[in-house]
Design a protein around this motif. Structure first.
Motif, PDB file in Angstrom:
ATOM      1  N   ALA A 111       0.817  -1.212   0.000  1.00  0.00           N
ATOM      2  CA  ALA A 111       0.000   0.000   0.000  1.00  0.00           C
ATOM      3  C   ALA A 111       0.850   1.261   0.000  1.00  0.00           C
ATOM      4  N   ASP A 112       2.073   1.180   0.504  1.00  0.00           N
ATOM      5  CA  ASP A 112       3.001   2.303   0.465  1.00  0.00           C
ATOM      6  C   ASP A 112       3.794   2.171  -0.832  1.00  0.00           C
ATOM      7  N   VAL A 113       3.296   2.805  -1.869  1.00  0.00           N
ATOM      8  CA  VAL A 113       3.856   2.612  -3.208  1.00  0.00           C
ATOM      9  C   VAL A 113       5.352   2.901  -3.258  1.00  0.00           C
ATOM     10  N   ALA A 114       5.773   4.013  -2.681  1.00  0.00           N
ATOM     11  CA  ALA A 114       7.190   4.394  -2.740  1.00  0.00           C
ATOM     12  C   ALA A 114       8.063   3.344  -2.063  1.00  0.00           C
ATOM     13  N   GLU A 115       7.633   2.858  -0.896  1.00  0.00           N
ATOM     14  CA  GLU A 115       8.412   1.854  -0.165  1.00  0.00           C
ATOM     15  C   GLU A 115       8.471   0.546  -0.945  1.00  0.00           C
ATOM     16  N   PHE A 116       7.332   0.146  -1.498  1.00  0.00           N
ATOM     17  CA  PHE A 116       7.284  -1.116  -2.234  1.00  0.00           C
ATOM     18  C   PHE A 116       8.144  -1.053  -3.499  1.00  0.00           C
ATOM     19  N   VAL A 117       8.016   0.015  -4.255  1.00  0.00           N
ATOM     20  CA  VAL A 117       8.792   0.156  -5.488  1.00  0.00           C
ATOM     21  C   VAL A 117      10.289   0.209  -5.169  1.00  0.00           C
ATOM     22  N   ASP A 118      10.642   0.875  -4.083  1.00  0.00           N
ATOM     23  CA  ASP A 118      12.044   0.924  -3.677  1.00  0.00           C
ATOM     24  C   ASP A 118      12.558  -0.483  -3.380  1.00  0.00           C
ATOM     25  N   ALA A 119      11.733  -1.298  -2.690  1.00  0.00           N
ATOM     26  CA  ALA A 119      12.118  -2.674  -2.387  1.00  0.00           C
ATOM     27  C   ALA A 119      12.278  -3.490  -3.665  1.00  0.00           C
ATOM     28  N   VAL A 120      11.383  -3.295  -4.613  1.00  0.00           N
ATOM     29  CA  VAL A 120      11.452  -4.004  -5.895  1.00  0.00           C
ATOM     30  C   VAL A 120      12.781  -3.713  -6.589  1.00  0.00           C
ATOM     31  N   HIS A 121      13.140  -2.446  -6.692  1.00  0.00           N
ATOM     32  CA  HIS A 121      14.389  -2.074  -7.366  1.00  0.00           C
ATOM     33  C   HIS A 121      15.610  -2.558  -6.579  1.00  0.00           C
ATOM     34  N   ARG A 122      15.533  -2.447  -5.263  1.00  0.00           N
ATOM     35  CA  ARG A 122      16.672  -2.827  -4.429  1.00  0.00           C
ATOM     36  C   ARG A 122      16.980  -4.318  -4.586  1.00  0.00           C
TER      37      ARG A 122
END
Length: 214
Positions: A111-122
């Motif tokens: 639900a926290d898009v920025a946190e999730f997308v950051d995790a995906v890239h990381r």
């Protein structure tokens, strides 16, 4: 980036796919079970697999098992596992291979898009990302050895390493210099007996020690 999603919830699967599309990340396959994940990985050779821990038929750890088999099938495949609850052993199992490119997040983080997308890239870039709730529980438990040899600041740095932060990001979070963080990281490796090795990722091994003995 090309991603495979394995999630039995139709709504969450579609939601993740839409979220990734908004970030120009292509979902090459979306499946509802572990067998489908293995087929998709074999067919598409993705850059990242996003996998639910609990999937059919028993809804226990089929997703995790499939993720581990997928990493055997495609060595080095980055895997981001999603779980409804904090289950530390799953994070430990993911990291036990000693390689990077692994993540363990609670589903609510999506639900926290920025946190999730950051995790995906990381994770896709070979890093690690362990949910902050897992870190908090480990910090609270206070088991003995070998983490007890670390100073409070070193334990704090190791906790941020487990979340997947780089040295630069850790320095920013703690409001200290990059050099100070590098010194803490070096001390952590030394105290945990992690010597430089071409076969193992010391940062991952330190995080694994933290998860097992934190």
């Amino acid at each position: 980036m090309r991603v495979v999603i394995a999630e039995d919830s139709v709504l969450l699967r579609a939601g993740i796919q839409r979220l990734l599309a908004d970030e120009n990340i292509e979902t090459v396959a979306a499946t509802e079970d572990g067998d489908g994940l293995l087929v998709a990985v074999s067919e598409h050779r993705p850059d990242l697999a996003i996998v639910d821990v609990r999937m059919p038929p028993s809804f226990t750890d089929e997703g995790l098992r499939a993720a581990l088999r997928a990493r055997e099938q495609q060595p080095g495949l980055p895997v981001l596992v999603l779980s409804q609850y904090v289950e530390e052993r799953y994070a430990v199992e993911l990291l036990s291979g000693g390689a990077g490119g692994v993540g363990y997040l609670l589903k609510e983080r999506v639900a926290d898009v920025a946190e999730f997308v950051d995790a995906v890239h990381r994770v896709a870039n070979g890093g690690t990302c362990i949910d902050q709730e897992v870190i908090a529980q480990l910090m609270a438990r206070g088991r003995r050895n070998p983490i007890d040899v670390l100073t409070p600041r070193e334990r704090e740095v190791l906790g941020l390493m487990a979340q997947g932060l780089t040295n630069v990001a850790i320095a920013k979070s703690l409001t200290v210099s990059d050099g100070a963080v590098e010194k803490h990281v070096g001390n952590i490796f030394s105290k945990l007996g992690l010597e430089p090795s071409a076969e193992e990722h010391r940062r991952v091994r330190a995080v694994l020690t933290f998860l097992e003995r934190g």
